[in-house]
Scaffold this active site. Structure first.
Site, PDB file in Angstrom:
ATOM      1  N   HIS A 152       1.804  -8.827  -4.842  1.00 49.03           N
ATOM      2  CA  HIS A 152       3.155  -8.278  -4.644  1.00 49.03           C
ATOM      3  C   HIS A 152       3.836  -9.034  -3.507  1.00 49.03           C
ATOM      4  O   HIS A 152       3.197  -9.775  -2.773  1.00 49.03           O
ATOM      5  CB  HIS A 152       3.126  -6.767  -4.403  1.00 49.03           C
ATOM      6  N   HIS A 173       3.074   0.961  -5.483  1.00 50.45           N
ATOM      7  CA  HIS A 173       3.347   0.497  -4.117  1.00 50.45           C
ATOM      8  C   HIS A 173       4.676  -0.260  -4.102  1.00 50.45           C
ATOM      9  O   HIS A 173       5.530  -0.029  -3.250  1.00 50.45           O
ATOM     10  CB  HIS A 173       2.176  -0.376  -3.673  1.00 50.45           C
ATOM     11  N   HIS A 183       5.217  -8.460  -0.566  1.00 52.20           N
ATOM     12  CA  HIS A 183       5.249  -8.172   0.877  1.00 52.20           C
ATOM     13  C   HIS A 183       4.773  -9.366   1.705  1.00 52.20           C
ATOM     14  O   HIS A 183       3.841 -10.080   1.338  1.00 52.20           O
ATOM     15  CB  HIS A 183       4.409  -6.926   1.207  1.00 52.20           C
ATOM     16  N   ASP A 188       3.062  -9.865   4.376  1.00 59.91           N
ATOM     17  CA  ASP A 188       1.671 -10.067   4.818  1.00 59.91           C
ATOM     18  C   ASP A 188       0.770 -10.554   3.679  1.00 59.91           C
ATOM     19  O   ASP A 188      -0.370 -10.939   3.916  1.00 59.91           O
ATOM     20  CB  ASP A 188       1.107  -8.785   5.467  1.00 59.91           C
ATOM     21  N   HIS A 189       1.279 -10.561   2.452  1.00 54.53           N
ATOM     22  CA  HIS A 189       0.512 -11.077   1.308  1.00 54.53           C
ATOM     23  C   HIS A 189       1.007 -12.446   0.831  1.00 54.53           C
ATOM     24  O   HIS A 189       0.375 -13.071  -0.006  1.00 54.53           O
ATOM     25  CB  HIS A 189       0.574 -10.090   0.132  1.00 54.53           C
ATOM     26  N   HIS A 249      -6.329  -4.805   2.006  1.00 56.11           N
ATOM     27  CA  HIS A 249      -6.470  -4.420   3.419  1.00 56.11           C
ATOM     28  C   HIS A 249      -7.796  -3.707   3.619  1.00 56.11           C
ATOM     29  O   HIS A 249      -8.293  -3.047   2.696  1.00 56.11           O
ATOM     30  CB  HIS A 249      -5.371  -3.432   3.856  1.00 56.11           C
ATOM     31  N   ASP A 288      -2.257  -4.048  -2.727  1.00 52.42           N
ATOM     32  CA  ASP A 288      -2.051  -2.759  -2.055  1.00 52.42           C
ATOM     33  C   ASP A 288      -1.912  -1.616  -3.063  1.00 52.42           C
ATOM     34  O   ASP A 288      -1.273  -0.601  -2.784  1.00 52.42           O
ATOM     35  CB  ASP A 288      -0.800  -2.804  -1.163  1.00 52.42           C
TER      36      ASP A 288
HETATM   37 ZN   LIG Z   1       2.214  -4.161   0.538  1.00 49.47          ZN
END
Ligand SMILES: [Zn+2]
Length: 256
Positions: free
Chosen positions: A54, A110, A56, A58-59, A172, A134
């Protein structure tokens, strides 16, 4: 040789490298480019493909630099929000990477465009491998940022229907907190108490709580157990539907 290398990054993110062939690999959710480049160098691997679950940050933060440095292809489910994307995938699509057949599972919840990747069982990975981003965590699930509880519940159900032995690698490491959360609801659940001990032991040795397995998650993850009478009773929701129990669990976890 393990086919999956786990790279901790950015505090609690987990990036994965999947090796195949002589010295090729793919990376899943590379939020940190230097961390990935270091592993490529250490193992002498050539990065061919990036799989994004996805959009985001941090990914995806390492995507542009890794593509520039290696010429790899970027694959994901969101054409607008994933940087440097080359190939947009949709539900049910099969990617052939090396000898691996990787099935795309659309899992809105998410985010609207979240996908998971399922490496079908083969000689290299006889149990099958699932990268969940996530959507599903070890003992938990992602927050509902763009979808309602019904959508996430259905997405998690799709993952839970994969074979029991499937190895689950999530985005995570929230495992300890997730286990403490469910024990706050079911303090006398012996299976969960045992699981908490196990997690503490793994972490005290500096190990990872990934991979989990689908069967382990079906037994211990409250977000997959929302239909079980014991959990309903613990929440005082004996007559509620599973999706309502799921939504209540998610609300409680948001403020835990
Ligand atoms: Zn995420």
């Amino acid at each position: 040789m393990d086919s999956v290398i786990t790279i901790p990054a950015l505090g609690d993110n987990l990036i994965y490298i999947y090796r195949y062939g002589q010295s090729e690999c793919l990376a899943v959710d590379p939020g940190d480019s230097p961390a990935v480049l270091e592993v490529l160098k250490e193992y002498g691997l050539r990065l061919r493909t990036i799989l994004i679950t996805h959009h985001h940050y941090d990914h995806t933060a390492g995507t542009v630099e890794l593509k520039q440095r290696t010429g790899c292809t970027v694959i994901g489910g969101d054409p607008r929000r994933i940087p440097a994307i080359d190939t947009v995938v949709e539900n049910g699509q099969i990617l052939t990477i090396g000898d691996a057949r990787i099935q795309v599972l659309a899992t809105p919840g998410h985010t609207r465009t979240s996908v998971c990747y399922y490496v079908q069982p083969s000689e290299d990975s006889p149990s099958g491998i699932l990268w969940t981003g996530d959507t599903l965590f070890v003992g938990g699930c992602g927050r509902l940022l763009e979808c309602d509880a019904q959508a996430m519940w259905e997405s998690l159900g799709r993952l839970a229907s994969l074979p029991d032995e499937t190895l689950v690698y999530c985005g995570h490491d929230y495992t300890l907190e997730n286990c403490e959360f469910v024990l706050s609801i079911e303090p006398d659940n012996e299976v969960l108490k045992h699981r908490l001990d196990e997690i503490r032991q793994i972490q005290s040795r500096g190990g990872f709580t990934v991979p989990s397995t689908i069967v382990q998650e079906k037994m211990t993850n409250p977000f997959l157990r929302a239909g079980e009478p014991e959990l309903k009773a613990a929440l005082g929701m004996e007559c509620a539907r599973a999706v309502e129990v799921f939504a209540e669990l998610r609300r409680r976890k948001d403020v835990f």
